[in-house]
Design an enzyme around this catalytic site. Structure first.
Site, PDB file in Angstrom:
ATOM      1  N   ASP A  39      24.090 -30.972 -41.032  1.00  0.00           N
ATOM      2  CA  ASP A  39      24.023 -31.376 -39.629  1.00  0.00           C
ATOM      3  C   ASP A  39      23.941 -32.885 -39.486  1.00  0.00           C
ATOM      4  OD1 ASP A  39      24.105 -28.925 -38.597  1.00  0.00           O
ATOM      5  OD2 ASP A  39      21.998 -28.803 -38.017  1.00  0.00           O
TER       6      ASP A  39
ATOM      7  N   LYS B  78      26.850 -31.168 -34.663  1.00  0.00           N
ATOM      8  CA  LYS B  78      27.078 -30.769 -33.267  1.00  0.00           C
ATOM      9  C   LYS B  78      26.444 -31.840 -32.407  1.00  0.00           C
ATOM     10  CE  LYS B  78      25.588 -26.495 -34.398  1.00  0.00           C
ATOM     11  NZ  LYS B  78      24.407 -25.856 -34.331  1.00  0.00           N
TER      12      LYS B  78
ATOM     13  N   MET C 293      14.651 -32.740 -27.395  1.00  0.00           N
ATOM     14  CA  MET C 293      15.917 -32.749 -26.647  1.00  0.00           C
ATOM     15  C   MET C 293      15.669 -32.926 -25.146  1.00  0.00           C
ATOM     16  SD  MET C 293      17.829 -29.617 -28.646  1.00  0.00           S
ATOM     17  CE  MET C 293      16.422 -28.528 -28.687  1.00  0.00           C
TER      18      MET C 293
HETATM   19  N1  SAH Z   1      15.165 -28.703 -36.291  1.00  0.00           N
HETATM   20  C1  SAH Z   1      14.855 -30.012 -35.789  1.00  0.00           C
HETATM   21  C2  SAH Z   1      15.067 -30.126 -34.316  1.00  0.00           C
HETATM   22  C3  SAH Z   1      16.491 -29.992 -33.905  1.00  0.00           C
HETATM   23  S1  SAH Z   1      16.753 -30.210 -32.214  1.00  0.00           S
HETATM   24  C4  SAH Z   1      13.419 -30.356 -36.190  1.00  0.00           C
HETATM   25  O1  SAH Z   1      12.662 -29.485 -36.614  1.00  0.00           O
HETATM   26  O2  SAH Z   1      13.049 -31.514 -36.096  1.00  0.00           O
HETATM   27  C5  SAH Z   1      17.185 -31.910 -32.126  1.00  0.00           C
HETATM   28  C6  SAH Z   1      16.066 -32.707 -31.506  1.00  0.00           C
HETATM   29  O3  SAH Z   1      15.067 -32.953 -32.483  1.00  0.00           O
HETATM   30  C7  SAH Z   1      16.437 -34.077 -31.025  1.00  0.00           C
HETATM   31  O4  SAH Z   1      17.060 -34.052 -29.763  1.00  0.00           O
HETATM   32  C8  SAH Z   1      15.093 -34.743 -30.945  1.00  0.00           C
HETATM   33  O5  SAH Z   1      14.374 -34.304 -29.840  1.00  0.00           O
HETATM   34  C9  SAH Z   1      14.433 -34.154 -32.180  1.00  0.00           C
HETATM   35  N2  SAH Z   1      14.563 -35.029 -33.354  1.00  0.00           N
HETATM   36  C10 SAH Z   1      15.191 -34.763 -34.506  1.00  0.00           C
HETATM   37  N3  SAH Z   1      15.044 -35.769 -35.394  1.00  0.00           N
HETATM   38  C11 SAH Z   1      14.289 -36.696 -34.765  1.00  0.00           C
HETATM   39  C12 SAH Z   1      13.767 -37.951 -35.142  1.00  0.00           C
HETATM   40  N4  SAH Z   1      13.992 -38.479 -36.349  1.00  0.00           N
HETATM   41  N5  SAH Z   1      13.004 -38.625 -34.249  1.00  0.00           N
HETATM   42  C13 SAH Z   1      12.751 -38.117 -33.043  1.00  0.00           C
HETATM   43  N6  SAH Z   1      13.234 -36.943 -32.633  1.00  0.00           N
HETATM   44  C14 SAH Z   1      13.978 -36.231 -33.471  1.00  0.00           C
END
Ligand code: SAH
Length: 498
Positions: A36, A58, A173
């Protein structure tokens, strides 16, 4: 053919060390990796050379690869008997659709494993110095999605209900719909003064924390990817990450990939964003005749002089390839230039008898006797460069045999990410550890017609610095002869930015 297994792995929030031991092992073993956008691409370098790495990023707004296609790719490859890694940012389940993918795999009777990851929901606040629970302040957390779908229709979140639950809310998100979310939380009874912190690009060098209140959510800028923390803990500030000395600085390292790790690691530890831009690669010599002959009568030499980590590795690799081992070396004494070379010799379980004081040939010569008559020296070196060392030893009466153990070559091109950043003037510093790294970089840049003049440079020693100046770089960090070392370079870089 037996069906392959699919591993749904969490890659963590971004920092390349925030992955599980199990996750990393499986990446190293995989036949296929479907990754991803939010999974750190550095992990792909850990994959086997034959591994097929597929970007299935995505993005909101435009879907490069549809979920159905991803499912199909996993199923097809597993059915061919391949070991598939599905690598996702954070944790594979927390808003990662890992559950859906597991359902598809179960339907096709494909074995799978889930390898949890560190979710950004908790890690991003932690890197911003915000504990998501805190005794006396917040006894519970809720992780919630803030997408458009969370505001109406089937996927609607009961925001007013959540407001009543209290504690800490971690919204993923949610940047685009933040004002509407704030409005509904206030309508549900959360006071407008409730502290809010949005942590963007958590755990990465680009991390940024925006602090505000629920009532003022509209007034501040927040962009994805960010975790929005709502609740009393959002007012806490136990920052430890963004205050590192090189935080926010982008530094390019031009050493060969196999040599860069120490420098890269030290700069990263100080918080820098480090780009590896290898300008040198190593290859086998035209032939091994020289080395093989020398190895065949190694007992006739008194000294083996090793001047680089790479020469050290090549020499011993060749020895061991011939089904021989350290016993073949007999009584030969080992001399080195530089602590790094000595360390590498020790990694081969050998001791160093003599080390140059200051990483230079002169330093090594000073350590030897003035009269070396009757002594035989073996000196592995790269194909294209000769050291003054051999001549100087001969002047003292020594018999010296130089053997070509490797050659240095130019890599095929420069990483795209580096070129993009140079274009945007977004490289804060470029580190050079030898004149050849400077010259090779310039040739590679010329091929891309990219201008590099006045780019700030850090140079490991005076000769490198002179080459860099001649080539048009702005040398802002330069070590003198006595402090030439990787740790010295890192210290000087930190001092420059402070
Ligand atoms: N599975 C992922 C989340 C996926 S949804 C997890 O557990 O972290 C994608 C969202 O994750 C983004 O829109 C944001 O809100 C958050 N996100 C992912 N990586 C991030 C990061 N390094 N810093 C801040 N938010 C993050």
């Amino acid at each position: 053919m037996p069906i392959g297994c699919v591993y749904l792995i969490g890659a963590g929030p971004g920092d390349s060390e925030l992955i599980t031991v199990k996750g990393l092992r499986l990446i190293r073993e995989a036949d296929v990796i479907l990754y991803d956008g939010l999974a750190n691409p550095e992990f792909l370098r850990e994959a086997r050379r034959e591994c097929e790495c597929i970007n299935v990023e995505k993005r909101p707004g435009f879907q490069r690869v549809q979920q159905d296609e991803i499912n199909q790719m996993m199923v097809d490859r597993a059915q061919k008997g391949l070991m598939v890694v599905r690598l996702k940012g954070g944790d594979p389940i927390v808003f990662g659709r890992g559950g859906e993918e597991a359902e598809v795999l179960r339907k096709h009777e494909i074995p799978f494993e889930i390898v949890p990851g560190i979710t950004s929901a908790i890690a991003a606040p932690a890197y911003a110095g915000i504990p998501v629970t805190h005794r006396g302040i917040s006894p519970h957390v809720t992780i919630v999605t803030g997408t458009t779908a969370s505001l109406e229709g089937e996927g609607e979140v009961d925001w007013e209900g959540l407001a009543k639950v209290g504690g800490t809310l971690l919204i993923l998100m949610g940047t685009r719909k933040r004002s509407e979310i704030a409005r509904r939380l206030i309508a549900g009874g959360r006071p407008p003064e409730t502290p809010v912190a949005a942590v963007q690009w958590g755990s990465l060098p680009l991390q940024r924390t925006v602090r505000t209140t629920l009532g003022e959510m509209d007034a501040v800028e927040m962009t994805n990817p960010a975790v929005i923390v709502v609740g009393k803990v959002a007012a806490m500030d136990l920052d430890w990450f963004a205050s590192k000395p090189l935080f926010g600085k982008t530094i390019a390292v031009t050493r060969a990939r196999t040599q860069a790790s120490e420098l890269v690691h030290m700069l990263r530890t100080l918080g820098a964003q480090v780009l590896e831009v290898p300008t040198i690669a190593f290859a086998e010599p035209q032939n091994w005749r020289d080395v093989d002959c020398a190895l065949a009568d190694i007992h006739s030499y008194d000294w083996l002089v090793l001047t680089s980590t790479n020469g050290t590795d090549r020499f011993f690799e060749r020895l061991f390839k011939q089904d021989r081992d350290v016993r073949a070396l007999g009584e030969i004494k080992i001399a080195t230039i530089g602590a790094a070379t000595s360390a590498r010799v020790r990694e081969w379980h050998l001791n160093v008898d003599l080390e140059a004081v200051n990483r230079t040939s002169e330093g090594l010569l000073a350590a030897f006797d003035a009269d070396l008559s009757g002594q035989c020296f073996l000196l592995p070196r790269p194909e294209e460069s000769r050291d003054v060392l051999a001549d100087k030893l001969r002047e003292r009466g020594a018999e010296v045999r130089e053997i070509v153990a490797y050659k240095t070559v130019m890599p095929r091109g420069l990483p795209e990410e580096f070129l993009q950043l140079i274009k945007k003037d977004a490289i804060d510093l470029i580190a050079f550890t030898s004149s050849s790294t400077v010259l090779n970089l310039v040739s590679l840049l010329k091929e891309t017609r990219q201008n590099w003049e006045y780019l700030p440079a850090a140079c490991i020693g005076p000769i490198t610095a002179q080459t860099a100046v001649t080539q048009g770089f702005d040398v802002v960090v330069e070590l003198d002869e006595t402090s030439v070392s990787i740790s010295g370079l890192v210290q000087a870089i930190a001092a420059y930015f402070s």
